[in-house]
Design an enzyme around this catalytic site. Structure first.
Site, PDB file in Angstrom:
ATOM      1  N   GLU A  46       0.831  -1.208   0.000  1.00  0.00           N
ATOM      2  CA  GLU A  46       0.000   0.000   0.000  1.00  0.00           C
ATOM      3  C   GLU A  46       0.869   1.263   0.000  1.00  0.00           C
ATOM      4  O   GLU A  46       1.879   1.340   0.701  1.00  0.00           O
ATOM      5  CB  GLU A  46      -0.912   0.000   1.233  1.00  0.00           C
ATOM      6  CG  GLU A  46      -1.885   1.159   1.271  1.00  0.00           C
ATOM      7  CD  GLU A  46      -2.790   1.137   2.500  1.00  0.00           C
ATOM      8  OE1 GLU A  46      -3.854   1.775   2.464  1.00  0.00           O
ATOM      9  OE2 GLU A  46      -2.419   0.489   3.500  1.00  0.00           O
ATOM     10  N   LYS A 119     -10.102   2.441  -2.917  1.00  0.00           N
ATOM     11  CA  LYS A 119     -10.336   1.812  -1.610  1.00  0.00           C
ATOM     12  C   LYS A 119     -11.701   2.206  -1.056  1.00  0.00           C
ATOM     13  O   LYS A 119     -12.025   3.388  -0.933  1.00  0.00           O
ATOM     14  CB  LYS A 119      -9.216   2.239  -0.660  1.00  0.00           C
ATOM     15  CG  LYS A 119      -9.247   1.592   0.724  1.00  0.00           C
ATOM     16  CD  LYS A 119      -8.006   1.990   1.504  1.00  0.00           C
ATOM     17  CE  LYS A 119      -7.940   1.343   2.871  1.00  0.00           C
ATOM     18  NZ  LYS A 119      -6.691   1.675   3.588  1.00  0.00           N
ATOM     19  N   CYS A 156      -5.696  -2.844   1.904  1.00  0.00           N
ATOM     20  CA  CYS A 156      -5.531  -2.865   3.360  1.00  0.00           C
ATOM     21  C   CYS A 156      -6.839  -3.076   4.121  1.00  0.00           C
ATOM     22  O   CYS A 156      -7.304  -4.190   4.244  1.00  0.00           O
ATOM     23  CB  CYS A 156      -4.790  -1.618   3.818  1.00  0.00           C
ATOM     24  SG  CYS A 156      -3.976  -1.804   5.432  1.00  0.00           S
TER      25      CYS A 156
END
Length: 297
Positions: A46, A119, A156
């Site tokens: 990330e 995300k 993540c």
């Protein structure tokens, strides 16, 4: 295995400095190394081109973001094409004035942008003040269709959500990838560290089992500010077995052969997709099912 389709998945686990160009140079070198060692797909961690920027709410950190296409994404596009590998990662995206995302990009072997995902799940925890920086994604759970397989690339915090993993799988993902930046607050490690790491890995191994897919999670390593990133990047097969787990302290390139023919074998023995009660899941879109709203037959 009859009819096997083996692809070599590489996860790049590395430290990051405050020198953005040096981080990108290192990542490109790791892509070249992984390709030379036979990798077909290379996944970076990330926001690999900077140190993790969300440990404080600091407007100066918005200067780390880039437009897409931009300097970092162009380097990855070139690396994918030069080495004939699929490259995926996450970067801090500047979409327009005052609008920023944490965005996963996937480049196919010819340099084509094959996957674009923003995300969806944005945390807000001590030293993980991501809501200050990132707007939740609006792309949906997109799939990157590449020469070497169909990839569902979350980022993540997305890795904790079974709903996200399922939607990637339902769109055809054969491999789930989660570029990651997770670590310990050092003073909490003795009490909570083992449980935190175990929970992190177990959640993703469960995604592999429940969806019959391979899962890979490249995590950064080293100390940045108040966080000790725990590395331990790993690949799990559709049975949830960890095929390789990286060091918790050292940089490493994890390269694991993944036989995509295994998906059909596992899914016909554990036919979770077949037996889903899609007619009975309407309440899954509710925030919570209050007792007062429940009905009985």
């Amino acid at each position: 295995m009859a009819g096997s389709k083996v692809v070599n998945l590489a996860l790049v686990q590395m430290t990051c400095s405050t020198d953005k160009r040096a981080n990108v140079d290192k990542a490109v070198e790791r892509i070249a190394q992984a390709a030379a060692e036979g990798a077909h797909i290379v996944c970076l961690q990330e926001v690999f081109n900077t140190q993790y920027p969300c440990q404080s709410e600091d407007h100066a950190n918005f200067d780390l973001a880039e437009e897409i296409p931009g300097p970092t994404s162009r380097r990855l596009e070139q690396a994918a094409k030069q080495h004939g590998v699929v490259v995926t990662c996450s970067i801090f995206e500047r979409r327009t004035h005052g609008l920023y995302h944490n965005t996963a990009l996937t480049y196919d072997v010819d340099g084509r942008l094959a996957g674009f995902y923003r995300k969806m799940h944005i945390p807000d925890d001590p030293l993980y003040y991501e809501k200050f920086y990132f707007t939740p994604g609006d792309t949906g759970f997109t799939i990157a269709e590449t020469k070497y397989g169909k990839l569902g690339v979350g980022v993540c915090w997305d890795q904790w959500y079974p709903e996200a993993a399922r939607l990637f799988a339902l769109r055809g993902a054969e491999i789930l990838l989660y570029p990651t930046a997770i670590g310990w607050i050092p003073e909490e490690r003795a009490e909570y560290g083992e449980a935190q790491h175990s929970s992190w890995e177990t959640a993703m191994r469960a995604h592999a089992i429940a969806n019959g897919v391979f899962v890979g999670a490249p995590n950064r390593v080293g100390v940045e500010g108040g966080l000790q990133f725990w590395g331990s990047s790993f690949v799990a097969n559709p049975n949830g077995t960890v095929l390789h787990r990286a060091s918790s302290t050292e940089e490493e390139i994890v390269i694991v052969p993944c036989d995509l023919a295994m998906l059909d074998v596992v899914r016909t023995h554990w036919p979770f997709l077949r037996d889903r009660r899609v007619d009975a899941y309407q309440d899954i879109t509710k925030r919570f099912i209050d007792a007062s709203s429940s009905t009985s037959n």
